[in-house]
Design a protein around this motif. Structure first.
Motif, PDB file in Angstrom:
ATOM      1  N   PRO A 137       9.540  74.357 -28.330  1.00 29.56           N
ATOM      2  CA  PRO A 137      10.082  74.921 -27.083  1.00 29.56           C
ATOM      3  C   PRO A 137       8.974  75.158 -26.063  1.00 29.56           C
ATOM      4  O   PRO A 137       8.094  75.962 -26.384  1.00 29.56           O
ATOM      5  CB  PRO A 137      10.707  76.236 -27.531  1.00 29.56           C
ATOM      6  CG  PRO A 137      10.854  76.123 -29.033  1.00 29.56           C
ATOM      7  CD  PRO A 137       9.788  75.211 -29.488  1.00 29.56           C
ATOM      8  N   TYR A 138       9.043  74.553 -24.926  1.00 31.19           N
ATOM      9  CA  TYR A 138      10.007  73.582 -24.433  1.00 31.19           C
ATOM     10  C   TYR A 138       9.223  72.424 -23.860  1.00 31.19           C
ATOM     11  O   TYR A 138       9.231  72.200 -22.661  1.00 31.19           O
ATOM     12  CB  TYR A 138      10.920  74.247 -23.375  1.00 31.19           C
ATOM     13  CG  TYR A 138      11.801  75.296 -24.048  1.00 31.19           C
ATOM     14  CD1 TYR A 138      12.989  74.912 -24.698  1.00 31.19           C
ATOM     15  CD2 TYR A 138      11.428  76.645 -24.078  1.00 31.19           C
ATOM     16  CE1 TYR A 138      13.784  75.867 -25.346  1.00 31.19           C
ATOM     17  CE2 TYR A 138      12.224  77.595 -24.737  1.00 31.19           C
ATOM     18  CZ  TYR A 138      13.392  77.192 -25.361  1.00 31.19           C
ATOM     19  OH  TYR A 138      14.162  78.133 -26.009  1.00 31.19           O
ATOM     20  N   ARG A 139       8.558  71.678 -24.754  1.00 29.31           N
ATOM     21  CA  ARG A 139       7.710  70.569 -24.309  1.00 29.31           C
ATOM     22  C   ARG A 139       7.470  69.587 -25.438  1.00 29.31           C
ATOM     23  O   ARG A 139       7.778  69.860 -26.601  1.00 29.31           O
ATOM     24  CB  ARG A 139       6.361  71.099 -23.796  1.00 29.31           C
ATOM     25  CG  ARG A 139       5.549  71.741 -24.896  1.00 29.31           C
ATOM     26  CD  ARG A 139       4.519  72.710 -24.348  1.00 29.31           C
ATOM     27  NE  ARG A 139       3.702  73.212 -25.457  1.00 29.31           N
ATOM     28  CZ  ARG A 139       2.414  72.926 -25.637  1.00 29.31           C
ATOM     29  NH1 ARG A 139       1.774  72.151 -24.767  1.00 29.31           N
ATOM     30  NH2 ARG A 139       1.758  73.412 -26.655  1.00 29.31           N
ATOM     31  N   TYR A 140       6.919  68.434 -25.064  1.00 27.98           N
ATOM     32  CA  TYR A 140       6.556  67.400 -26.028  1.00 27.98           C
ATOM     33  C   TYR A 140       5.035  67.254 -26.070  1.00 27.98           C
ATOM     34  O   TYR A 140       4.384  67.205 -25.033  1.00 27.98           O
ATOM     35  CB  TYR A 140       7.167  66.057 -25.624  1.00 27.98           C
ATOM     36  CG  TYR A 140       8.649  65.967 -25.868  1.00 27.98           C
ATOM     37  CD1 TYR A 140       9.153  65.638 -27.121  1.00 27.98           C
ATOM     38  CD2 TYR A 140       9.555  66.200 -24.837  1.00 27.98           C
ATOM     39  CE1 TYR A 140      10.525  65.549 -27.349  1.00 27.98           C
ATOM     40  CE2 TYR A 140      10.932  66.115 -25.050  1.00 27.98           C
ATOM     41  CZ  TYR A 140      11.398  65.785 -26.309  1.00 27.98           C
ATOM     42  OH  TYR A 140      12.759  65.700 -26.533  1.00 27.98           O
ATOM     43  N   THR A 141       4.491  67.189 -27.277  1.00 27.14           N
ATOM     44  CA  THR A 141       3.057  66.987 -27.473  1.00 27.14           C
ATOM     45  C   THR A 141       2.880  65.950 -28.584  1.00 27.14           C
ATOM     46  O   THR A 141       3.823  65.670 -29.320  1.00 27.14           O
ATOM     47  CB  THR A 141       2.368  68.301 -27.885  1.00 27.14           C
ATOM     48  OG1 THR A 141       3.091  68.872 -28.994  1.00 27.14           O
ATOM     49  CG2 THR A 141       2.355  69.313 -26.744  1.00 27.14           C
ATOM     50  N   ARG A 185      10.464  83.851 -28.100  1.00 23.02           N
ATOM     51  CA  ARG A 185      10.730  85.296 -28.122  1.00 23.02           C
ATOM     52  C   ARG A 185      10.841  85.846 -29.535  1.00 23.02           C
ATOM     53  O   ARG A 185      11.344  86.948 -29.742  1.00 23.02           O
ATOM     54  CB  ARG A 185      11.967  85.604 -27.287  1.00 23.02           C
ATOM     55  CG  ARG A 185      11.829  84.980 -25.898  1.00 23.02           C
ATOM     56  CD  ARG A 185      13.016  85.225 -25.019  1.00 23.02           C
ATOM     57  NE  ARG A 185      13.114  86.626 -24.636  1.00 23.02           N
ATOM     58  CZ  ARG A 185      13.913  87.062 -23.652  1.00 23.02           C
ATOM     59  NH1 ARG A 185      14.666  86.211 -22.992  1.00 23.02           N
ATOM     60  NH2 ARG A 185      13.949  88.336 -23.354  1.00 23.02           N
ATOM     61  N   GLY A 186      10.381  85.066 -30.532  1.00 21.40           N
ATOM     62  CA  GLY A 186      10.296  85.608 -31.881  1.00 21.40           C
ATOM     63  C   GLY A 186      11.362  85.141 -32.854  1.00 21.40           C
ATOM     64  O   GLY A 186      11.232  85.360 -34.054  1.00 21.40           O
ATOM     65  N   GLY A 187      12.403  84.495 -32.325  1.00 19.74           N
ATOM     66  CA  GLY A 187      13.444  83.995 -33.229  1.00 19.74           C
ATOM     67  C   GLY A 187      13.033  82.706 -33.915  1.00 19.74           C
ATOM     68  O   GLY A 187      11.960  82.147 -33.633  1.00 19.74           O
TER      69      GLY A 187
END
Ligand code: MD3
Ligand code: FE
Length: 228
Positions: free
Chosen positions: A79-83, A62-64
């Motif tokens: 946010p909010y996953r692993y790659t 959201r931009g933060g």
């Protein structure tokens, strides 16, 4: 300490922080990392922070941006996953998780849980998140639920002391417990604590020992099993 009159006890013993079990599955082991281990970890973190993916403030959807700076090993968390590649940074593949660090994780689980844990030798973390906290950095209360495995999370802290807030598994509200994480402390979160809300409301600047190699701020390394 040598030279202590029998029965008087040492100043160290009076002030020593003891192992505690703040909730089922949560074990806090103060002073688990030796000064040598702390120096080794700081030196390693300094290398990992350089690349192939540089340590950075994670951008939020959201931009933060997070006040904490992070670099990942094994898998890249954003946010909010692993790659495998850091597509939100420079597209590079993250550095491997070194065997010695996974081994520290196994030793941590074995020593924290003792006989009560099934098979610490089989604990195989496949990612590490390295977080750096400057004097003003914080981490809001959250759950770690982007992993697909429920193996324990191992947390190692070096540098400035912080206030660590350990909550419940239901929501960000009370009950929660505030405790201090000091340089060298180990925390293991498994079982019923694995999905507890937790955060870092503040760092206490100037509390770390520069002999660790960290002149200021706080490093936290968490070892996790992504299940990916
Ligand atoms: C409780 N890091 O990276 S470590 C994080 O100090 C994170 O940087 C904090 O929360 C830090 O996600 C806290 C302690 C910690 C780590 C993972 C947990 C506590 C945990 C997972 C489940 C429950
Ligand atoms: Fe977390």
């Amino acid at each position: 300490m040598a030279g202590q009159p029998a029965g008087q006890g040492s100043f160290d013993a009076l002030t020593a922080r003891e192992r505690s079990y703040p909730a089922p599955g949560a074990v806090h082991v103060p002073g688990w990392l030796s000064p040598d281990d702390q120096r080794r970890l700081v030196a390693a973190c300094r290398e990992w922070a350089r690349g192939p993916v540089p340590m950075r403030h994670t951008r939020l959807p959201r931009g933060g941006v997070m006040s904490v700076q992070t670099v990942c090993l094994g898998w890249h968390w954003s946010p909010y996953r692993y790659t495998r590649t850091a597509d939100d940074v420079n597209g590079a593949r993250v550095a491997a998780l070194p065997q010695w660090l996974a081994e520290w994780g196994r030793r941590a689980v074995a020593e924290a849980y003792g006989e009560s844990y099934g098979d610490a030798a089989a604990y195989e973390p496949d990612t590490a998140l390295v977080n750096f906290y400057g004097a003003e950095a914080k981490m809001g209360l959250h759950q770690d639920k982007d992993e697909r495995a429920d193996a324990p999370v191992v947390s190692l802290s070096v540098g400035d002391t912080c206030v660590f807030r350990f909550g419940n598994t239901e929501n960000r509200g009370k009950p929660y417990t505030d405790l201090e994480l000091v340089s060298g402390d180990l925390f293991v979160f498994g079982g019923a604590s694995r999905y507890a809300y937790h955060g870092v409301p503040k760092v206490l600047p100037g509390t770390g020992d520069p002999a660790t190699g960290l002149a200021q701020g706080r490093l936290n390394v968490t070892l996790r099993t992504t299940g990916m």
